[in-house]
Design an enzyme around this catalytic site. Structure first.
Site: not given
Length: 354
Positions: A176, A321
């Site tokens: 994310e 991430e």
């Protein structure tokens, strides 16, 4: 738009016979039982989830979901929202940590843009345009998402799971990116678990002590407002009240992978909150999840405890991430190689324990 079927039906459970066979193999390999520690358990878990005697992780899919948050209006981040869109370009050009990790692992990497305040250049390589709105609404004042937006985000996550299945994915990692998303995740965790935001709120992108306190106060006020609503504290209500587009998409991807019998390696704090939402809605998702690392965000341990999860790594990471999960993949691959390649006592002519 309707909810994806993976959100409305429980996934099948993995077959016990593959776990049993893998455990039996571990018991006859040329080593004292348990001497490889958690590498043994991980190999057994992957064999069971993949439904095979020889688990492998040649095909790893990483999907990074991106979205901006309306709660940033409350001054809860050390970075401006423009960074979200800028990071999409960085992912596409290969300069982000997860881009480097994916290349090193030989993993498939895609970025799913669910909506940014700043403009994103069109046709960036590896970026899927799935924009729902420029950002969620400010949940200090109103629910972050409408029901239609939650449905759309879940559907985009489920679509990522389908793409992974189409590629024969053996392990899925969801990542994310979204300025403000630790605030969203903390509000959801506190609402679901009844925790004090002062205990779970962390620095996110690098807030100082005063910034963390302000962030916690914003969450406290928002959770109290939601507690006065009539929606209750079910997963859907919490996701709608506080969630981000990218977090809802992660929930959809986790549920979608479980529905397609794809093991999911859970990253850090925010992805763990998405897992908590998914499992709160469908407990049968839990067996399909492995947990990669313990984040430095202070709220992560509470989430891991709620999920009865013991992560593989504890490196002080808090980037997001999907980077912590990607870092754990070589360890999982080693576990598989040991499980598949070691000789048994009988094969090697080595005396076993009497």
């Amino acid at each position: 738009m309707s909810f994806p079927s993976s959100w409305t039906t429980s996934p099948q459970q993995p077959e016990a016979r593959f776990f049993e066979r893998a455990a039996q193999r571990q018991s006859v390999l040329t080593k004292p039982a348990g001497s490889l520690g958690r590498l043994e358990n991980v190999a057994v878990q992957l064999a069971g989830l993949q439904g095979t005697d020889k688990p492998t992780l040649d095909r790893v899919q990483i999907s990074v979901f991106v979205g901006d948050h309306g709660i940033c209006e409350e001054g809860i981040s050390a970075y401006p929202q423009a960074v979200t869109a800028q990071m999409i370009a960085n992912f596409a050009s290969g300069g982000a940590a997860i881009s480097v990790l994916a290349k090193s692992l030989g993993a498939e990497l895609e970025v799913v843009n669910l909506g940014t305040v700043a403009d994103v250049a069109p046709d960036l390589p590896g970026v899927i345009d799935a924009r729902i709105a420029p950002c969620t609404r400010n949940f200090a004042e109103i629910d972050a998402m409408t029901t239609e937006q939650v449905c759309a985000a879940l559907t985009h996550g489920d679509a990522a799971a389908q793409r992974a299945a189409d590629k024969g994915c053996q392990l899925f990692i969801g990542g994310e990116m979204g300025i403000g998303n630790t605030t969203s995740a903390t509000a959801m965790a506190c609402s679901l678990m009844g925790k004090n935001p002062m205990k779970l709120t962390g620095p996110g992108t690098g807030l100082d002590v005063a910034g963390v306190r302000h962030k916690a106060e914003v969450i406290i006020s928002a959770v109290q407002r939601h507690d006065n609503d009539d929606d209750g504290e079910d997963a859907m209500a919490v996701l709608k009240a506080f969630g981000g587009f990218e977090i809802a998409a992660l929930v959809g991807a986790i549920a979608g992978c479980a529905a397609r019998s794809i093991p999911v390696l859970i990253d850090g704090y925010i992805v763990s909150v998405a897992a908590l939402i998914a499992i709160s809605h469908q407990p049968d998702i839990r067996p399909w999840l492995l947990f990669a690392h313990r984040s430095a965000e202070p709220g992560h341990q509470a989430i891991l405890s709620a999920l009865n999860a013991e992560p593989l790594l504890d490196l002080g990471m808090r980037l997001g991430e999907g980077s912590g999960a990607a870092t754990a993949v070589p360890l999982l691959r080693i576990a598989c190689e040991l499980h598949n390649g070691m000789a048994s006592f009988e094969d090697a002519g080595v005396s076993n324990k009497e």
